[in-house]
Design a protein around this motif. Structure first.
Motif, PDB file in Angstrom:
ATOM      1  N   PHE A   1       0.845  -1.196   0.000  1.00  0.00           N
ATOM      2  CA  PHE A   1       0.000   0.000   0.000  1.00  0.00           C
ATOM      3  C   PHE A   1       0.883   1.249   0.000  1.00  0.00           C
ATOM      4  O   PHE A   1       0.916   2.004   0.976  1.00  0.00           O
ATOM      5  N   PRO A   2       1.615   1.482  -1.087  1.00  0.00           N
ATOM      6  CA  PRO A   2       2.615   2.549  -1.099  1.00  0.00           C
ATOM      7  C   PRO A   2       2.070   3.955  -0.920  1.00  0.00           C
ATOM      8  O   PRO A   2       2.809   4.846  -0.498  1.00  0.00           O
ATOM      9  N   GLN A   3       0.795   4.192  -1.229  1.00  0.00           N
ATOM     10  CA  GLN A   3       0.273   5.549  -1.074  1.00  0.00           C
ATOM     11  C   GLN A   3      -0.949   5.615  -0.168  1.00  0.00           C
ATOM     12  O   GLN A   3      -1.699   6.588  -0.181  1.00  0.00           O
ATOM     13  N   ALA A   4      -1.147   4.578   0.609  1.00  0.00           N
ATOM     14  CA  ALA A   4      -2.216   4.635   1.602  1.00  0.00           C
ATOM     15  C   ALA A   4      -1.788   5.543   2.744  1.00  0.00           C
ATOM     16  O   ALA A   4      -0.599   5.846   2.913  1.00  0.00           O
ATOM     17  N   GLN A   5      -2.750   5.991   3.512  1.00  0.00           N
ATOM     18  CA  GLN A   5      -2.442   6.770   4.702  1.00  0.00           C
ATOM     19  C   GLN A   5      -2.113   5.794   5.822  1.00  0.00           C
ATOM     20  O   GLN A   5      -3.003   5.230   6.452  1.00  0.00           O
ATOM     21  N   LEU A   6      -0.832   5.571   6.031  1.00  0.00           N
ATOM     22  CA  LEU A   6      -0.381   4.586   7.005  1.00  0.00           C
ATOM     23  C   LEU A   6      -0.073   5.273   8.326  1.00  0.00           C
ATOM     24  O   LEU A   6       0.750   6.190   8.378  1.00  0.00           O
ATOM     25  N   GLU A   7      -0.723   4.828   9.349  1.00  0.00           N
ATOM     26  CA  GLU A   7      -0.517   5.427  10.672  1.00  0.00           C
ATOM     27  C   GLU A   7      -0.004   4.365  11.636  1.00  0.00           C
ATOM     28  O   GLU A   7      -0.711   3.398  11.953  1.00  0.00           O
ATOM     29  N   ARG A   8       1.237   4.566  12.088  1.00  0.00           N
ATOM     30  CA  ARG A   8       1.774   3.623  13.064  1.00  0.00           C
ATOM     31  C   ARG A   8       1.278   3.983  14.453  1.00  0.00           C
ATOM     32  O   ARG A   8       1.309   5.142  14.867  1.00  0.00           O
ATOM     33  N   VAL A   9       0.811   2.990  15.167  1.00  0.00           N
ATOM     34  CA  VAL A   9       0.323   3.180  16.529  1.00  0.00           C
ATOM     35  C   VAL A   9       1.246   2.400  17.452  1.00  0.00           C
ATOM     36  O   VAL A   9       1.257   1.166  17.428  1.00  0.00           O
TER      37      VAL A   9
END
Length: 276
Positions: free
Chosen positions: A153-161
């Motif tokens: 998912f190279p352009q997804a909004q990735l949020e590390r928690v």
């Protein structure tokens, strides 16, 4: 030329016609010189998909390439042969699992929360959409795990928690940790793949714990007994370790076969499940 060779040539010709256009089953059968029912049956036996499923997956593949290249969504849809955007995720032979706009260029617009946690099977990256867990990757290198998520998912909004500490991710992470520890756990999943892959993955999740099936048995269970290689490919494409239990699929001779996360891991998990 013998009869078997003639049939193979006709089936190969049918596949070429599907690659080049969108013939109906009736037209396809007439062109290659087979009855529609015979073509349907033999095409599925040879390629693991019906002509309609083959066409749908070819179209889906064309769409995915165009979207990942950043092409306009509407143009990509129509160039791939879809009459309208809704056709991509209506009931049919292949689906994206998310809308085309969100899949575009690797999930642009999709919100994915993720974390890396220590589990009974080592480090695990757990990623989830609003619909469910979309990735469980195992490995000892945290950077490599994160890289795999970005590749998918190279352009997804990735949020590390960090440590999964929020009300959304925490319960899902806890469920995955239980599953990786061999405990009974309900893990909501977001299966992103073709219709055939999802059919295989659904079949895998029905294999009882402590039991195994051969690739051929899984192919038989989904109604496509000659699709053994396609089943193996679907297993290799599974991104949800343990929860989608591709580790429970082995070769017909009883040997372990392949495993995305390594044969020692497969052997360990199978032994644990059998003992339980």
């Amino acid at each position: 030329m013998n009869t078997a060779r003639q049939l193979r040539d006709k089936l190969d010709h049918a596949r070429q016609l599907l690659d080049a256009g969108e013939p109906t089953l009736t037209d396809l059968a007439a062109t290659v010189g087979l009855s529609a029912s015979h073509l349907q049956r033999q095409f599925g036996a040879r390629f693991g998909l019906s002509p309609a499923e083959y066409l749908a997956q070819r179209k889906l593949g064309t769409l995915k390439v165009a979207l990942r290249e950043g092409n306009d969504v509407s143009a990509a849809l129509y160039d791939a042969g879809y009459g309208s955007p809704s056709r991509v995720y209506e009931g049919g032979a292949a689906k994206l699992g998310m809308t085309p706009a969100r899949y575009r260029a690797g999930g642009a617009g999709e919100q994915i929360r993720w974390s890396i946690a220590a589990t009974a099977l080592g480090q695990a990256l757990v990623a989830t959409t609003e619909r469910g867990v979309c990735m469980i990757e195992l490995g000892e290198d945290a950077d490599a795990l994160e890289a795999r998520l970005h590749e998918e998912f190279p352009q997804a909004q990735l949020e590390r928690v960090d440590a999964g500490r929020d009300e959304f991710l925490a319960p899902r992470l806890h469920s995955v940790a239980d599953a990786l520890a061999g405990k009974q756990a309900q893990v909501p999943v977001d299966l992103i793949g073709t219709a055939f892959q999802k059919k295989v993955w659904d079949a895998l999740m029905k294999i009882p714990r402590g039991e195994t099936r051969s690739y051929a048995e899984v192919a038989l269970a989904i109604g496509q007994p000659r699709a053994t290689r396609a089943v193996a490919s679907a297993c290799a494409g599974n991104h949800l370790a343990i929860v989608v239990p591709c580790h429970r699929v082995i070769r017909g001779d009883g040997s372990l076969g392949g495993y995305r996360w390594g044969l020692p891991m497969k052997q360990k998990v199978l032994a644990r499940e059998k003992a339980a």
